[in-house]
Motif scaffolding. Structure first.
Motif, PDB file in Angstrom:
ATOM      1  N   HIS A 122       1.625  11.146 -16.780  1.00  0.00           N
ATOM      2  CA  HIS A 122       2.223  12.472 -16.994  1.00  0.00           C
ATOM      3  C   HIS A 122       3.630  12.551 -16.406  1.00  0.00           C
ATOM      4  O   HIS A 122       4.525  13.181 -16.992  1.00  0.00           O
ATOM      5  N   ALA A 123       3.844  11.906 -15.268  1.00  0.00           N
ATOM      6  CA  ALA A 123       5.183  11.906 -14.658  1.00  0.00           C
ATOM      7  C   ALA A 123       6.179  11.151 -15.540  1.00  0.00           C
ATOM      8  O   ALA A 123       7.339  11.564 -15.673  1.00  0.00           O
ATOM      9  N   VAL A 124       5.743  10.072 -16.162  1.00  0.00           N
ATOM     10  CA  VAL A 124       6.620   9.292 -17.036  1.00  0.00           C
ATOM     11  C   VAL A 124       6.963  10.073 -18.299  1.00  0.00           C
ATOM     12  O   VAL A 124       8.107  10.053 -18.765  1.00  0.00           O
ATOM     13  N   VAL A 125       5.982  10.779 -18.860  1.00  0.00           N
ATOM     14  CA  VAL A 125       6.250  11.595 -20.047  1.00  0.00           C
ATOM     15  C   VAL A 125       7.305  12.655 -19.734  1.00  0.00           C
ATOM     16  O   VAL A 125       8.226  12.891 -20.522  1.00  0.00           O
ATOM     17  N   ASP A 126       7.184  13.284 -18.569  1.00  0.00           N
ATOM     18  CA  ASP A 126       8.182  14.288 -18.168  1.00  0.00           C
ATOM     19  C   ASP A 126       9.564  13.662 -18.072  1.00  0.00           C
ATOM     20  O   ASP A 126      10.550  14.220 -18.566  1.00  0.00           O
ATOM     21  N   PRO A 175       0.817  -1.224   0.000  1.00  0.00           N
ATOM     22  CA  PRO A 175       0.000   0.000   0.000  1.00  0.00           C
ATOM     23  C   PRO A 175       0.846   1.268   0.000  1.00  0.00           C
ATOM     24  O   PRO A 175       0.533   2.226  -0.711  1.00  0.00           O
ATOM     25  N   ALA A 176       1.933   1.272   0.773  1.00  0.00           N
ATOM     26  CA  ALA A 176       2.801   2.450   0.804  1.00  0.00           C
ATOM     27  C   ALA A 176       3.498   2.624  -0.546  1.00  0.00           C
ATOM     28  O   ALA A 176       3.694   3.749  -1.019  1.00  0.00           O
ATOM     29  N   MET A 177       3.873   1.518  -1.172  1.00  0.00           N
ATOM     30  CA  MET A 177       4.514   1.583  -2.487  1.00  0.00           C
ATOM     31  C   MET A 177       3.573   2.209  -3.511  1.00  0.00           C
ATOM     32  O   MET A 177       3.968   3.071  -4.319  1.00  0.00           O
ATOM     33  N   LEU A 178       2.295   1.788  -3.508  1.00  0.00           N
ATOM     34  CA  LEU A 178       1.333   2.341  -4.450  1.00  0.00           C
ATOM     35  C   LEU A 178       1.072   3.817  -4.186  1.00  0.00           C
ATOM     36  O   LEU A 178       1.017   4.631  -5.124  1.00  0.00           O
ATOM     37  N   ALA A 179       0.912   4.169  -2.916  1.00  0.00           N
ATOM     38  CA  ALA A 179       0.601   5.558  -2.570  1.00  0.00           C
ATOM     39  C   ALA A 179       1.728   6.512  -2.955  1.00  0.00           C
ATOM     40  O   ALA A 179       1.482   7.661  -3.330  1.00  0.00           O
ATOM     41  N   GLY A 180       2.971   6.044  -2.866  1.00  0.00           N
ATOM     42  CA  GLY A 180       4.099   6.913  -3.168  1.00  0.00           C
ATOM     43  C   GLY A 180       4.752   6.655  -4.503  1.00  0.00           C
ATOM     44  O   GLY A 180       5.827   7.195  -4.787  1.00  0.00           O
ATOM     45  N   PHE A 181       4.104   5.837  -5.330  1.00  0.00           N
ATOM     46  CA  PHE A 181       4.747   5.406  -6.577  1.00  0.00           C
ATOM     47  C   PHE A 181       5.050   6.576  -7.503  1.00  0.00           C
ATOM     48  O   PHE A 181       6.172   6.716  -8.016  1.00  0.00           O
ATOM     49  N   THR A 182       4.088   7.430  -7.737  1.00  0.00           N
ATOM     50  CA  THR A 182       4.262   8.534  -8.687  1.00  0.00           C
ATOM     51  C   THR A 182       5.351   9.496  -8.235  1.00  0.00           C
ATOM     52  O   THR A 182       6.106  10.025  -9.072  1.00  0.00           O
ATOM     53  N   ASP A 183       5.475   9.704  -6.958  1.00  0.00           N
ATOM     54  CA  ASP A 183       6.473  10.647  -6.437  1.00  0.00           C
ATOM     55  C   ASP A 183       7.901  10.190  -6.702  1.00  0.00           C
ATOM     56  O   ASP A 183       8.827  11.002  -6.659  1.00  0.00           O
ATOM     57  N   LEU A 220      -3.393   8.430 -14.596  1.00  0.00           N
ATOM     58  CA  LEU A 220      -3.051   9.634 -15.346  1.00  0.00           C
ATOM     59  C   LEU A 220      -1.893  10.397 -14.712  1.00  0.00           C
ATOM     60  O   LEU A 220      -1.047  10.962 -15.417  1.00  0.00           O
ATOM     61  N   ASP A 221      -1.843  10.419 -13.386  1.00  0.00           N
ATOM     62  CA  ASP A 221      -0.721  11.091 -12.712  1.00  0.00           C
ATOM     63  C   ASP A 221       0.592  10.390 -13.041  1.00  0.00           C
ATOM     64  O   ASP A 221       1.608  11.038 -13.327  1.00  0.00           O
ATOM     65  N   GLY A 222       0.571   9.066 -13.003  1.00  0.00           N
ATOM     66  CA  GLY A 222       1.773   8.314 -13.338  1.00  0.00           C
ATOM     67  C   GLY A 222       2.182   8.529 -14.782  1.00  0.00           C
ATOM     68  O   GLY A 222       3.366   8.698 -15.094  1.00  0.00           O
TER      69      GLY A 222
END
Length: 460
Positions: free
Chosen positions: A339-343, A155-163, A335-337
């Protein structure tokens, strides 16, 4: 032995195996165009090379002796423990594959196809040796397995994945983990949790999944009402040249999972709509394996439109949304992930790879993975709307998928591996190849895979 008519409810019984005849000139010309596209990609790489923006040199830290080629790999003629089995399987499939596919009861043909594809993929991988070709393929520091030991709280991995996607942070994910949604990494975490950790288990699962493409595609063609044509497709999917990269890469897993999802959707359209719910859930999970797999929606939609299975479509959407909802509840929003990957992509290697070159050179890499048979197959599919409109729709969906991935600019190089989930659906066009020339194309497909695997040390 002849096919049991009860095994073919569509009423399309294959005739006896036909002796091979010379290939029509138009088909040879179409295959030549495919070969020319590959050659143009190589020539273009050499022409653009002064900018140091193409081929393996565009990979940060890649050794200079990798050479300049559209695909990522080191030119190096070699053999290995998989050479003899690979050649033997190729010869046996070329000689007996078409007749067995035509004569065996359909389920037995699919089972034999899966087992043969599994042997083909594994043999090609072992050309590079057990350690380099199989056991250690997924263990380098840039791969998913490097992060598995550190993931103790899912759960912590998923919550902080995009960051942790952005490059250059102290806790940035490794290249492959950062470049994909968390579902890809979770598969290997789950394997580790059930006692199947390490490179051998991970590679085995990827190969087992990748071989599913050899049966999922012809099964879908059959469920669309053309089992006789599916019997033509089966051996050509078994000797898929892209098997060089199915063994071993995580993209083999992605291809197998999504192909199975589309096959189940076709089953729902043809038999029971209830199958659409697991089909949608599988395809929904697919977009959490790789962001680009969302474009496979064009293939899934082609199945629905061709069969007008709107109830199945609704159930499939519900299944997919359930998976999206579960990931969202876990703290990861797709979608957040994305956009972060495109950047991250445009801050890194994408900036070093010119769009003007790769927008067409990518197709050369794809042509290498699909093999020379893709030329005549697509040519005949373009003329086959009246004979088999549902198969044409399936191939058109695959073409839309490739076009979307290519024109997006988010695929520059490496597509011989990345586009494996798309390439297998393009080969559904092989349904239009005449049975009399099947062995010719099988031989060319096998020769392509064997040449690439023995003349290059591929990175995947």
């Amino acid at each position: 032995m002849t096919a049991d008519p009860r095994d073919d409810p569509g009423g399309e019984r294959p005739g006896p195996a036909t002796r091979s005849r010379p290939v029509p000139p138009a088909d040879l010309l179409a295959a030549a165009v495919v070969v020319a596209l590959v050659g143009a990609s190589v020539a273009g790489t050499l022409w653009w090379n002064p900018a140091r923006q193409l081929g393996p040199s565009s990979f940060k830290g890649a050794p200079e002796d990798f050479g300049e080629w559209p695909l990522l790999g080191t030119p190096f003629a070699h053999t290995g423990p998989g050479t003899v089995p690979a050649v033997l399987l190729a010869v046996l499939t070329v000689c007996y594959g078409p007749s067995l596919a035509a004569r065996l009861p359909w389920r037995r043909a699919l089972l034999l196809g899966y087992v043969t594809a599994l042997g083909w993929i594994t043999s090609l991988a072992l050309v590079d040796g057990w350690q380099r070709g199989f056991a250690n393929r997924l263990t380098p520091g840039t791969e998913y397995l490097a992060e598995v030991p550190g993931i103790t709280d899912i759960p912590a991995m998923l919550a902080g994945f995009t960051d942790r996607i952005a490059h250059g942070q102290p806790d940035s994910w490794t290249v492959h983990v950062a470049g994909h949604p968390p579902g890809a990494t979770l598969v290997f975490v789950w394997l580790d949790r059930i006692g199947l950790g390490g490179g051998v288990a991970a590679s085995t699962v990827c190969v087992l999944a990748g071989a599913l493409t050899a049966v999922a595609v012809p099964a879908t063609v059959a469920l669309l009402g053309h089992r006789d044509r599916a019997r033509t497709v089966l051996p050509l999917l078994v000797l898929f040249p892209g098997a060089v990269w199915l063994g071993v890469s995580a993209d083999a897993l992605f291809a197998g999972v999504t192909a199975t999802g589309i096959a189940l959707l076709a089953l729902a359209a043809a038999r029971r709509a209830a199958w659409a719910l697991p089909a949608g859930a599988i395809l929904g999970f697919g977009i959490f394996l790789s962001y680009g797999l969302i474009t496979l929606g064009a293939v899934a939609l082609a199945v629905v439109v061709a069969t007008r299975a709107w109830r199945a479509f609704g159930l499939a959407v519900a299944g997919a949304l359930a998976v999206v909802g579960l990931f969202a509840l876990g703290g990861f929003w797709w979608l957040d992930g994305y956009h972060a990957v495109v950047d991250r992509y445009y801050e890194g290697i994408a900036a070093d790879r010119p769009y003007a070159f790769w927008v067409w050179a990518n197709l050369g890499c794809l042509a290498l993975a699909t093999g020379p048979a893709i030329g005549p197959a697509l040519r005949r599919a373009a003329c086959g709307l009246r004979a088999a409109p549902r198969i044409v729709a399936l191939v058109a969906g695959a073409a839309v998928t490739v076009a979307a991935a290519d024109l997006s600019g988010l695929s520059k190089a490496e597509v011989e591996r990345i586009w494996l989930p798309f390439a297998v659906w393009l080969l559904a066009a092989a349904a239009f190849l005449p049975a009399r020339s099947a062995r010719w194309w099988l031989a060319l497909q096998a020769a392509t895979a064997l040449a690439v695997n023995h003349l290059f040390l591929t990175n995947w």
